[in-house]
Enzyme design. Sequence first.
Site, PDB file in Angstrom:
ATOM      1  N   GLU A 127      32.091  -7.479  79.410  1.00 52.21           N
ATOM      2  CA  GLU A 127      32.464  -8.866  79.216  1.00 52.21           C
ATOM      3  C   GLU A 127      31.248  -9.767  79.224  1.00 52.21           C
ATOM      4  OE1 GLU A 127      36.956  -8.724  80.964  1.00 52.21           O
ATOM      5  OE2 GLU A 127      35.359  -9.546  82.200  1.00 52.21           O
ATOM      6  N   CYS A 140      26.623 -15.871  80.435  1.00 45.46           N
ATOM      7  CA  CYS A 140      26.404 -14.827  81.436  1.00 45.46           C
ATOM      8  C   CYS A 140      26.571 -13.485  80.721  1.00 45.46           C
ATOM      9  CB  CYS A 140      27.439 -15.003  82.545  1.00 45.46           C
ATOM     10  SG  CYS A 140      27.269 -13.802  83.844  1.00 45.46           S
ATOM     11  N   CYS A 147      27.774  -0.180  87.017  1.00 43.76           N
ATOM     12  CA  CYS A 147      26.491  -0.329  87.714  1.00 43.76           C
ATOM     13  C   CYS A 147      26.292   0.896  88.598  1.00 43.76           C
ATOM     14  CB  CYS A 147      26.511  -1.597  88.580  1.00 43.76           C
ATOM     15  SG  CYS A 147      24.926  -1.981  89.356  1.00 43.76           S
ATOM     16  N   CYS A 151      26.919  -2.376  95.770  1.00 44.51           N
ATOM     17  CA  CYS A 151      26.979  -3.496  96.710  1.00 44.51           C
ATOM     18  C   CYS A 151      28.432  -3.629  97.170  1.00 44.51           C
ATOM     19  CB  CYS A 151      26.483  -4.776  96.049  1.00 44.51           C
ATOM     20  SG  CYS A 151      24.790  -4.594  95.449  1.00 44.51           S
ATOM     21  N   CYS A 154      30.900  -6.323  95.662  1.00 43.49           N
ATOM     22  CA  CYS A 154      30.903  -6.502  94.207  1.00 43.49           C
ATOM     23  C   CYS A 154      31.855  -5.532  93.535  1.00 43.49           C
ATOM     24  CB  CYS A 154      29.490  -6.317  93.662  1.00 43.49           C
ATOM     25  SG  CYS A 154      29.422  -6.350  91.862  1.00 43.49           S
ATOM     26  N   GLY A 212      26.134  -4.953  85.751  1.00 39.03           N
ATOM     27  CA  GLY A 212      24.960  -4.089  85.729  1.00 39.03           C
ATOM     28  C   GLY A 212      23.727  -4.687  86.372  1.00 39.03           C
ATOM     29  N   GLU A 213      22.772  -3.798  86.622  1.00 41.64           N
ATOM     30  CA  GLU A 213      21.494  -4.206  87.207  1.00 41.64           C
ATOM     31  C   GLU A 213      20.463  -4.228  86.058  1.00 41.64           C
ATOM     32  OE1 GLU A 213      19.906  -5.365  90.033  1.00 41.64           O
ATOM     33  OE2 GLU A 213      18.222  -5.182  88.654  1.00 41.64           O
ATOM     34  N   SER A 244      18.832 -11.650  86.923  1.00 41.46           N
ATOM     35  CA  SER A 244      19.246 -11.556  88.321  1.00 41.46           C
ATOM     36  C   SER A 244      19.133 -10.097  88.745  1.00 41.46           C
ATOM     37  CB  SER A 244      20.691 -12.028  88.464  1.00 41.46           C
ATOM     38  OG  SER A 244      21.150 -11.807  89.775  1.00 41.46           O
ATOM     39  N   SER A 266      19.288 -11.367  94.340  1.00 48.62           N
ATOM     40  CA  SER A 266      20.531 -11.337  95.126  1.00 48.62           C
ATOM     41  C   SER A 266      20.174 -10.944  96.546  1.00 48.62           C
ATOM     42  CB  SER A 266      21.495 -10.325  94.511  1.00 48.62           C
ATOM     43  OG  SER A 266      21.849 -10.765  93.227  1.00 48.62           O
ATOM     44  N   LEU A 267      19.984 -11.934  97.383  1.00 50.52           N
ATOM     45  CA  LEU A 267      19.509 -11.695  98.745  1.00 50.52           C
ATOM     46  C   LEU A 267      20.684 -11.343  99.669  1.00 50.52           C
ATOM     47  CD1 LEU A 267      16.797 -11.814 100.264  1.00 50.52           C
ATOM     48  CD2 LEU A 267      17.358 -14.177 100.867  1.00 50.52           C
ATOM     49  N   HIS A 268      21.586 -12.269  99.859  1.00 52.70           N
ATOM     50  CA  HIS A 268      22.853 -12.090 100.583  1.00 52.70           C
ATOM     51  C   HIS A 268      22.760 -11.799 102.080  1.00 52.70           C
ATOM     52  CE1 HIS A 268      24.318 -12.333  96.585  1.00 52.70           C
ATOM     53  NE2 HIS A 268      24.163 -11.075  96.270  1.00 52.70           N
ATOM     54  N   ASN A 343      33.949 -14.203  95.685  1.00 47.79           N
ATOM     55  CA  ASN A 343      35.157 -14.046  94.868  1.00 47.79           C
ATOM     56  C   ASN A 343      35.867 -12.770  95.268  1.00 47.79           C
ATOM     57  OD1 ASN A 343      35.284 -16.141  92.792  1.00 47.79           O
ATOM     58  ND2 ASN A 343      33.239 -15.371  92.322  1.00 47.79           N
ATOM     59  N   CYS A 386      31.782 -14.068  89.077  1.00 40.89           N
ATOM     60  CA  CYS A 386      30.893 -12.963  89.455  1.00 40.89           C
ATOM     61  C   CYS A 386      31.670 -11.879  90.182  1.00 40.89           C
ATOM     62  CB  CYS A 386      29.826 -13.439  90.427  1.00 40.89           C
ATOM     63  SG  CYS A 386      28.799 -14.711  89.767  1.00 40.89           S
TER      64      CYS A 386
END
Length: 411
Positions: A127, A140, A147, A151, A154, A212-213, A244, A266-268, A343, A386
Amino acid sequence: MTNLQIADLQTAAPIEKIALERYVAPDRPSFVGMTRTELADALGAAGVPEKQRKMRVQQLWHWIYVRGVREIAEMTTISKELRAQLAERYTVARPEVVAEQVSADGTRKWLLRLPSENPGERPHEVECVYIPDTGRGTLCVSSQVGCTLTCSFCHTGTQRLVRNLTAGEIVGQILVARDRLGDWEGGTPPTDGIVPLDGGRYVTNVVMMGMGEPLYNFDAVKDALLIVTDGDGIGISRRKVTISTSGVVPLIERAGEEIGVMLAVSLHAVRDELRNELVPLNRKYPLAALMDACRNYPGLSNARRITFEYVMLKGINDSLDDARALVRLVMGMHAKINLIPFNPWPGSKYECSDWDQIEKFSEVIFNAGYSSPVRTPRGRDILAACGQLKSETEKLSARERMALRAMSMTE
Ligand code: SAH
Ligand code: SF4
């Protein structure tokens, strides 16, 4: 021409239409996504003499990336004979759009179908999401089907990696969006949804924040983004294109040097113990190494800052101590912090932080002198947020698998 042929199975009427489709691979490669050198070689293979190739590449580039033509036959500055010769071997096809959804807030989501590398196998789907805002429109873009990383917050991380996208499929997402938005010279914009109507372009920014990364598909992402930022073509400034990454440390510097776009990380989490859990890649590249790579990212300045993304998970990473530790971590860097409301997706084990906690968290960061916008959730009604990309399709595929199983049992 469509790449899909619908099997004529009358009896299967109640079953999802998609279950009856069999993929037929395109017979000719597309020029979309080829570098200039690859285009020159392709022209050579089609019989164009070497001394003409550079000029012809310029012509193709213009027709594909400035004019947005969808057929080689439309490239009218090239002789009819040569157009026919080229069309025998190549196309300017982009990924096939199988569905378009428009959110009440103007966000648009396209479901794209990509060939499987195994002939006869079901096609893949990714998508691509368009988020319009006053005076700008952000696309986006996905870099992989699924992926390899996992994570824990995700949804993409729960999907099996199927494959890397090609450069053509990545650039193709931008072309598809511009096709659908009428974002080419003389194009007709849609009548529904909200688009930035300041007389400029509709797709002004590109973020590699879909599935994906991107750094694990480095070469294709690089080729694609060099095309997207090429001034003779699509011409989106490098400062309006962002990769990202979840923190693929050894490739961060290369991304800066070889692609030169903006970086989001993407720290988180601000402690290794927690980050190991949320972003398991942290076990390989822990925070200290990641922050070093960020500090050394080429070309950082006040106007070119790294974005640290931080997903707000209730009771997990959202304490004010975490906020203060976050400030200490980025201290002295050209950085901004993007707080993302989590989300939820079916089966996810986290909750989004309460709104007033997000505000307090944001205040700590703001008071330390860092900008900390909270990313407003967009397109929630069409699951365009996301970590939710393709989740509906996955569900559809499950139904589809059941339908297929039922069909094979009755045969
Ligand atoms: N793989 C890359 C880019 C794709 S994910 C990366 O991880 O950076 C884009 C962003 O969405 C990342 O910051 C990611 O952590 C975040 N994200 C993923 N799932 C999410 C969810 N369920 N809620 C909020 N943000 C999410
Ligand atoms: Fe992959 Fe990014 Fe999702 Fe992590 S957050 S699983 S790296 S897409």
